[in-house]
Design an enzyme around this catalytic site. Structure first.
Site, mmCIF file in Angstrom:
data_model
loop_
_atom_site.group_PDB
_atom_site.id
_atom_site.type_symbol
_atom_site.label_atom_id
_atom_site.label_comp_id
_atom_site.label_asym_id
_atom_site.label_seq_id
_atom_site.Cartn_x
_atom_site.Cartn_y
_atom_site.Cartn_z
ATOM 1 N N ARG A 41 0.809 -1.049 -0.052
ATOM 2 C CA ARG A 41 -0.089 -0.134 0.052
ATOM 3 C C ARG A 41 0.891 1.222 0.047
ATOM 4 O O ARG A 41 1.777 1.719 0.947
ATOM 5 C CB ARG A 41 -0.979 0.001 1.356
ATOM 6 C CG ARG A 41 -1.797 1.276 1.212
ATOM 7 C CD ARG A 41 -3.016 1.150 2.400
ATOM 8 N NE ARG A 41 -2.590 1.453 3.671
ATOM 9 C CZ ARG A 41 -3.191 1.223 4.643
ATOM 10 N NH1 ARG A 41 -4.384 0.682 4.484
ATOM 11 N NH2 ARG A 41 -2.648 1.482 5.691
ATOM 12 N N SER A 110 -12.557 -3.251 1.037
ATOM 13 C CA SER A 110 -12.900 -2.680 2.409
ATOM 14 C C SER A 110 -14.460 -2.264 2.458
ATOM 15 O O SER A 110 -14.960 -1.870 1.606
ATOM 16 C CB SER A 110 -11.858 -1.600 2.469
ATOM 17 O OG SER A 110 -10.567 -1.776 2.424
ATOM 18 N N LYS A 139 -4.713 5.879 9.448
ATOM 19 C CA LYS A 139 -5.963 6.495 8.670
ATOM 20 C C LYS A 139 -6.641 7.324 9.909
ATOM 21 O O LYS A 139 -7.889 7.086 10.200
ATOM 22 C CB LYS A 139 -6.553 5.712 8.123
ATOM 23 C CG LYS A 139 -5.982 4.998 6.667
ATOM 24 C CD LYS A 139 -7.264 3.983 6.056
ATOM 25 C CE LYS A 139 -6.562 3.525 4.717
ATOM 26 N NZ LYS A 139 -7.357 2.814 4.087
#
Length: 226
Positions: A41, A110, A139
Site C-alpha cells: 500500500r 474494504s 488513517k
C-alpha cells in the site's frame, strides 16, 4: 469458489513506517515471523516506482509462499503479475477490476458499514477487510472505529472470508479471531516495530492460540458471534 488467500496474519505495508528498513525487508521479516499475506500500500507513489517495488516484493515473497496484493492500483497489480489487489470503497468498481485482473487473481474490498457489506458482489470479490476496528494513526479520523462486534457483524453480512483491520496488535488479534474473523490485517504493530519478525511472531501466536480455543468449543457456541 473463493480465491481468498490465507488471511491469518495479513501485513499491510506503510511507506513511512517501513522507510528505515525498507518495504521488502520488512515484508520478508514479517513473513518469516508468521505473516501469511502481504499487501503493498502506497497511495502516493508514482506508477513506475510502485511497479519496481511490487516486482521486488514478488521476487522476495514467492520463495516464501506468501501472496502479494497491491492496494488500489489495479494496473500495477496486473502489470507485474501480483497475486491480486485490494480496493477501498472509493478505489473503483470491483467488477471492472475483476475483468482486468482475470479470474485467477485475488480481489479484496474494504467495508466499513452494513450497507457496504450487504452490497459486496461475491462474483467479483473474494474477501473483505472490515474496519477500522480500533482508532489508527495510519488513517486518522477517516471512519469511526467499529469495534470487535462491528467487525464480526460485517463479516456475517458480507458472507465472505473477512480480515479485520485498524489499530490491531498482539493484545487484540486473538479476540478478533475468537469472534469469528478469519484473520487480522496489521500495519503499525509490524511495520513500526523495532523487529518486524518478532512482532509478527507474537501476533501470530495470539491468533493461533485463539483458534485452538475456538475450535475446542461446541459447534453451537463456536458459531455464536458477539
Amino acid at each position: 469458489m473463493t480465491r481468498a488467500p490465507d488471511l491469518t496474519l495479513y501485513l499491510v505495508t506503510d511507506p513511512e513506517l517501513c522507510a528505515e528498513r525498507g518495504v521488502v525487508a520488512t515484508a520478508v521479516a514479517a513473513v518469516r515471523g508468521g505473516a501469511t499475506c502481504v499487501q503493498l500500500r502506497n497511495k502516493s507513489a508514482p506508477e513506475a516506482a510502485l511497479r519496481r517495488e511490487a516486482a521486488a516484493l514478488l521476487v522476495a515473497l514467492r520463495p516464501l509462499g506468501a501472496p502479494l496484493l497491491v492496494n488500489d492500483r489495479i494496473e500495477v497489480a496486473a502489470a507485474v503479475g501480483a497475486d491480486g489487489a485490494h480496493l477501498g470503497q472509493e478505489d473503483g468498481d470491483p467488477a471492472a477490476a475483476r475483468r482486468l485482473l482475470g479470474d485467477a487473481a485475488v480481489l479484496g474490498l474494504s467495508v466499513q458499514t452494513e450497507d457496504h457489506a450487504r452490497a459486496v458482489d461475491p462474483g467479483a470479490v473474494d474477501y473483505v477487510g472490515t474496519g477500522a476496528v480500533f482508532a489508527t494513526a495510519t488513517k486518522p479520523g477517516r471512519t469511526a472505529p467499529i469495534g470487535v462486534e462491528g467487525a464480526a457483524r460485517l463479516k456475517r453480512l458480507s458472507r465472505l472470508p473477512a480480515v479485520a483491520i485498524g489499530g490491531i496488535d498482539a493484545g487484540s488479534a486473538g479476540g478478533l479471531v475468537a469472534a469469528g474473523l478469519d484473520g487480522v490485517a496489521v500495519v503499525s504493530a509490524i511495520c513500526g516495530a523495532s523487529d518486524p519478525e518478532v512482532a509478527a511472531r507474537t501476533i501470530r501466536a495470539a491468533i493461533d492460540q485463539a483458534r485452538v480455543a475456538r475450535a475446542a468449543l461446541p459447534p453451537t457456541l463456536r458459531d455464536e458471534t458477539p
